[in-house]
Design a protein around this motif. Structure first.
Motif, PDB file in Angstrom:
ATOM      1  N   ARG A   1     -11.745  92.473 -19.365  1.00 25.02           N
ATOM      2  CA  ARG A   1     -10.544  91.670 -19.583  1.00 25.02           C
ATOM      3  C   ARG A   1      -9.289  92.539 -19.504  1.00 25.02           C
ATOM      4  NH1 ARG A   1     -11.703  87.152 -24.260  1.00 25.02           N
ATOM      5  NH2 ARG A   1     -13.400  86.089 -23.185  1.00 25.02           N
ATOM      6  N   TRP A   2      -9.392  93.763 -20.026  1.00 23.54           N
ATOM      7  CA  TRP A   2      -8.243  94.669 -19.922  1.00 23.54           C
ATOM      8  C   TRP A   2      -7.956  94.982 -18.459  1.00 23.54           C
ATOM      9  CZ3 TRP A   2      -8.111  99.778 -18.058  1.00 23.54           C
ATOM     10  CH2 TRP A   2      -6.881 100.400 -18.199  1.00 23.54           C
ATOM     11  N   ILE A   3      -9.000  95.322 -17.703  1.00 21.46           N
ATOM     12  CA  ILE A   3      -8.823  95.621 -16.279  1.00 21.46           C
ATOM     13  C   ILE A   3      -8.236  94.418 -15.553  1.00 21.46           C
ATOM     14  CG2 ILE A   3     -10.020  96.257 -14.151  1.00 21.46           C
ATOM     15  CD1 ILE A   3     -12.143  97.605 -15.897  1.00 21.46           C
ATOM     16  N   PHE A   4      -8.800  93.265 -15.834  1.00 19.69           N
ATOM     17  CA  PHE A   4      -8.352  92.047 -15.176  1.00 19.69           C
ATOM     18  C   PHE A   4      -6.889  91.755 -15.523  1.00 19.69           C
ATOM     19  CE2 PHE A   4      -7.998  87.467 -14.625  1.00 19.69           C
ATOM     20  CZ  PHE A   4      -8.623  87.273 -13.407  1.00 19.69           C
ATOM     21  N   ALA A   5      -6.527  91.947 -16.797  1.00 17.96           N
ATOM     22  CA  ALA A   5      -5.154  91.675 -17.210  1.00 17.96           C
ATOM     23  C   ALA A   5      -4.174  92.617 -16.533  1.00 17.96           C
ATOM     24  CB  ALA A   5      -5.041  91.795 -18.734  1.00 17.96           C
ATOM     25  N   VAL A   6      -4.517  93.902 -16.412  1.00 23.99           N
ATOM     26  CA  VAL A   6      -3.630  94.854 -15.732  1.00 23.99           C
ATOM     27  C   VAL A   6      -3.418  94.448 -14.282  1.00 23.99           C
ATOM     28  CG1 VAL A   6      -3.401  97.241 -14.959  1.00 23.99           C
ATOM     29  CG2 VAL A   6      -4.220  96.763 -17.266  1.00 23.99           C
ATOM     30  N   GLU A   7      -4.503  94.105 -13.601  1.00 28.33           N
ATOM     31  CA  GLU A   7      -4.373  93.677 -12.204  1.00 28.33           C
ATOM     32  C   GLU A   7      -3.482  92.450 -12.063  1.00 28.33           C
ATOM     33  OE1 GLU A   7      -7.935  93.986  -9.416  1.00 28.33           O
ATOM     34  OE2 GLU A   7      -8.871  93.795 -11.379  1.00 28.33           O
ATOM     35  N   MET A   8      -3.750  91.452 -12.891  1.00 27.73           N
ATOM     36  CA  MET A   8      -3.039  90.181 -12.743  1.00 27.73           C
ATOM     37  C   MET A   8      -1.554  90.319 -13.046  1.00 27.73           C
ATOM     38  SD  MET A   8      -4.987  88.017 -11.453  1.00 27.73           S
ATOM     39  CE  MET A   8      -3.677  86.807 -11.498  1.00 27.73           C
ATOM     40  N   VAL A   9      -1.194  91.030 -14.116  1.00 25.64           N
ATOM     41  CA  VAL A   9       0.232  91.139 -14.429  1.00 25.64           C
ATOM     42  C   VAL A   9       0.948  92.006 -13.402  1.00 25.64           C
ATOM     43  CG1 VAL A   9      -0.043  90.689 -16.887  1.00 25.64           C
ATOM     44  CG2 VAL A   9      -0.204  93.035 -16.051  1.00 25.64           C
ATOM     45  N   ALA A  10       0.264  93.011 -12.838  1.00 27.68           N
ATOM     46  CA  ALA A  10       0.880  93.807 -11.767  1.00 27.68           C
ATOM     47  C   ALA A  10       1.153  92.936 -10.542  1.00 27.68           C
ATOM     48  CB  ALA A  10      -0.020  94.985 -11.407  1.00 27.68           C
ATOM     49  N   GLU A  11       0.203  92.080 -10.192  1.00 31.39           N
ATOM     50  CA  GLU A  11       0.409  91.182  -9.061  1.00 31.39           C
ATOM     51  C   GLU A  11       1.511  90.172  -9.359  1.00 31.39           C
ATOM     52  OE1 GLU A  11      -3.384  89.515  -8.187  1.00 31.39           O
ATOM     53  OE2 GLU A  11      -4.204  91.372  -7.363  1.00 31.39           O
ATOM     54  N   ARG A  12       1.582  89.694 -10.606  1.00 34.94           N
ATOM     55  CA  ARG A  12       2.620  88.727 -10.956  1.00 34.94           C
ATOM     56  C   ARG A  12       4.004  89.364 -10.909  1.00 34.94           C
ATOM     57  NH1 ARG A  12      -0.376  85.706 -16.070  1.00 34.94           N
ATOM     58  NH2 ARG A  12      -1.761  84.384 -14.829  1.00 34.94           N
ATOM     59  N   VAL A  13       4.121  90.599 -11.349  1.00 34.97           N
ATOM     60  CA  VAL A  13       5.400  91.311 -11.243  1.00 34.97           C
ATOM     61  C   VAL A  13       5.835  91.384  -9.786  1.00 34.97           C
ATOM     62  CG1 VAL A  13       6.466  93.577 -11.469  1.00 34.97           C
ATOM     63  CG2 VAL A  13       5.184  92.634 -13.373  1.00 34.97           C
TER      64      VAL A  13
END
Length: 751
Positions: free
Chosen positions: A268-280
């Motif tokens: 979940r941590w890995i997934f969250a980092v990826e997703m928020v980076a893509e959203r930025v």
């Protein structure tokens, strides 16, 4: 195109840190060099004592060295078994080659038989590939050494001893443990920092921001793709680490993106980092490509990005978290100005700063306490998802297995024919070193799924050999006569070749050619003549292999890409259909995230299949393929967006919202299956005629075009996760429909 030199020293520093996630390449290079050094040392001690020649035992050393890179099974236990099994084809094929060496006809027939067996063995995965390659290498050594039966005991002992050294080096000295995960995580954070620096460049300075975004866009896309790859490396490293540990634990979340009262596993941590980076990235693109440019907004964005990067540095170095007043000011500024795209960007960037630091710090603490995360074992067992693929439509594991067998049979026919021609033509160039032509014609069929891949790999091998010849001759002139320097150079070349093997096939072959040149100089042989013969034989073998790949049972690159697209769409369909089941059964949130990770891996495989048309060394630039790849990348992004926002286990989610999300997900799953079928069976589309083109819906349901997205009532408000999930489904539906229209205009599908 943006020059990397404009991004400063810190970008290059992060690029170096992120270039080798988990230090995998460094470990492979060290394993190879230490294995050779340890094996040679032991053989050097034993050979005089047993009255044997050191050179006769060298095949075992080389087999052990290649075992370092060839053994790539999924688990540590399987890797150990495969490495030990290498002795069987190594010794058995060596005996066969030695017995047939005296008869040229039987010798050639035996070599072709070994090549055929090697190709067929690839059907059995990584272990079959490793065993088959070792068999081919052993046959070549039997031809090269020309030893007698009396030498067999020493060769057998040297091979077993060298493989034992490789086992000790790989699984004891350089084992894959905790630090592989630690360095993989740090590489992922470095990649995130590089992305923020690129975004800062795109938003800073004077001039048209849309033009600056256009220049930076290729590097931004490249960094996003590599961020996904780094995330997969982190998960893979953690799975390997779990094999060495027994106690399970979880990481507690201290971030704003909390998933509820439960403990949060690492994925979940890995997934969250990826997703928020893509959203930025996505939200900044929207701001910079707007018709109205506001310099004040861009100045605030640049200041916030500069403040976010030290947070990532602190997380990577485990320092104290810096304060982020500029991020908080940016959020307030966006609320006051009622600038919705800026608000979304500010919230996403704030999430990056919080998630990256706090969860990263907790992961480090869990490692210090020798506790192990259990990334893929949720609190409760996953619910059964009965979604049976339609075998008749070309889906499912059985259909995929049949396709793999047909592809392997085709490769076997091509490799046997190319090897036969290479044997005949290679003797014309050199009666003693013709096997280099056979090797070149054989290896270009390894891990190449289409004729485009084969052409590129052949070009890389020829170029690498040419560079190796030039560099090898120069180095031999410098160190000739200095035995210690020559030995040191051989070990350096071994390390460099294996270190660069995953980066560039060209540089790996260059290093191998340098090894050969220095080795012949050490033995007092004429280096120039040997290296020139190697280049000629390699060029001849590559030409033969490419001609056979193009003329005999050819596999075009575009159909291979379309097949991979269909597989990805089928994965998407299964994911959306499973998401509907999870929503209705109120399953744990982790199940949707686990399922979405498969989409990322399938997308990477698709990009690899399309490399002949989109890499740096390309044969044909395909605009339509690149556009379709872009659409599928966005589709996967929206699917992951759904996974990040859907909350099946949320007790406050009403049954009406659950059913709405589930219905939309099911409808999107049918749409993806219809698109996959259109790619699998293009003749159906052509037979239907332009007035009866399929609607890309497997069940014939009408698929509505994308509806307006739901927005918050006030700029400062966050959308509820359920609304974000519905918006993601609407966006995914829009992209899927656009992909269908792209298929209609792609003439290559019907060829």
């Amino acid at each position: 195109m943006l020059g990397r030199y404009r991004l400063g020293f810190e970008y290059w520093r992060d690029s170096f840190r992120a270039s080798d996630p988990g230090l995998d390449r460094l470990r492979i290079g060290a394993r190879a060099a230490v294995t050779v050094g340890l094996s040679l040392t032991l053989l050097f001690i034993l050979a005089p004592w047993l009255g044997q020649e050191l050179a006769t035992g060298l095949p075992g050393v080389v087999i052990a060295m290649f075992g370092v890179i060839l053994v790539n099974d999924d688990t540590i236990r399987a890797q150990k078994i495969t490495l030990l099994l290498l002795a069987i084809p190594a010794l058995g094929v060596f005996v066969l080659g030695t017995l047939l060496a005296s008869d040229p006809l039987l010798n050639g027939v035996g070599f072709i038989g070994v090549i055929l067996a090697s190709v067929i063995s690839r059907r059995y995965g990584a272990r079959g590939l490793a065993l088959g390659m070792v068999g081919v290498l052993s046959y070549i050594f039997a031809l090269f050494l020309n030893v007698g039966v009396a030498d067999f005991p020493w060769i057998f002992a040297a091979t077993v001893l060298s493989l034992a050294c490789a086992y000790a080096v790989r699984f004891w000295l350089f084992r894959e443990g905790k630090w592989r995960f630690v360095w993989a995580r740090r590489a992922m954070l470095s990649r995130t920092n590089m992305l923020l620096r690129l975004l800062e460049y795109a938003a800073s300075g004077d001039g048209n921001p849309a033009e600056k975004w256009k220049r930076a866009r290729p590097l931004i896309i490249e960094n996003l793709e590599r961020l996904n790859a780094a995330a997969l490396r982190v998960e893979d490293a953690w799975l390997v680490y779990n094999e060495h540990a027994s106690k399970l634990s979880r990481v507690k979340s201290n971030s704003a993106l909390d998933y509820g009262p439960h403990e949060v596993p690492l994925p979940r941590w890995i997934f969250a980092v990826e997703m928020v980076a893509e959203r930025v990235t996505v939200n900044l693109r929207r701001i910079l490509t707007m018709d109205e440019d506001d310099p004040e907004v861009r100045r605030e964005i640049v200041a916030a990005l500069r403040e976010a990067r030290p947070v990532i540095d602190a997380a990577r170095g485990r320092d104290r978290k810096p304060t982020t007043p500029r991020l908080e000011a940016l959020i307030k500024f966006s609320q006051v100005s009622r600038h919705e795209p800026l608000r979304r960007f500010a919230v996403a960037l704030d999430d990056v700063a919080k998630i990256v630091f706090w969860d990263a710090y907790e992961v480090e603490l869990s490692l210090e306490d020798a506790r192990v995360l259990d990334p893929f074992s949720p609190m409760s067992p996953a619910p059964e998802v009965s979604i049976a693929p339609d075998e008749a439509s070309g889906e499912g594991p059985e259909a995929e297995r049949k396709r793999e067998i047909r592809a392997n049979t085709r490769e076997a026919v091509q490799a046997v024919l190319a090897g036969t021609l290479a044997i005949l033509a290679g003797h014309l160039v050199s009666p003693t070193r013709w096997y280099w032509a056979v090797i070149a014609s054989f290896v270009i069929f390894i891990r190449t799924g289409s004729r485009g891949h084969i052409m590129i790999k052949g070009a890389q091998r020829v170029l690498g050999t040419l560079i190796g010849v030039a560099v090898g001759l120069g180095l031999v002139m410098l160190v000739e006569g200095h035995m210690l320097l020559e030995l040191s150079l051989i070990f350096v070349a071994i390390f460099v070749g294996y270190y660069l093997a995953q980066v560039s096939y060209t540089w790996m072959i260059s290093a191998v050619t340098v090894q050969i040149g220095v080795l012949y100089a050490l033995m007092g042989r004429p280096v120039r003549d040997v290296l020139m013969v190697r280049f000629q034989e390699t060029l001849l073998g590559v030409i033969i292999g490419v001609v056979v790949a193009v003329l005999v049972l050819p596999t075009r690159t575009r159909p291979k890409i379309h097949n991979r697209m269909a597989l990805l769409l089928e994965e998407c369909a299964g994911y959306f259909e499973a998401s509907a089941v999870y929503m209705r059964k109120k399953s744990a949130d982790i199940f949707i995230k686990q399922r979405s990770r498969k989409l990322t891996r399938s997308l990477q495989q698709l990009r690899e299949a399309a490399r002949p048309m989109r890499g740096r060394l390309v044969l044909v630039k395909a605009v339509s393929v690149n556009y379709e790849l872009m659409l599928l990348g966005v589709l996967v992004y929206q699917a992951r967006n759904l996974a990040a926002s859907a909350e099946p286990s949320n007790p406050d989610l009403s049954d009406g919202l659950r059913e709405s999300i589930a219905e939309r997900a099911e409808r999107l799953g049918r749409l993806c299956r219809g698109l996959a079928r259109a790619l699998r069976f293009p003749d159906e589309r052509a037979a239907a005629g332009p007035e009866n083109q399929p609607r890309y819906d497997a069940d014939g349901d009408e698929v509505r075009l994308s509806e307006p997205f739901d927005l918050p009532d006030e700029p400062g408000e966050r959308l509820p996760p359920s609304t974000v999930a519905i918006n993601a489904l609407r966006a995914a539906e829009k992209i899927a429909r656009e992909f269908g229209r792209a298929l209609d205009s792609d003439e290559s599908i019907r060829k």
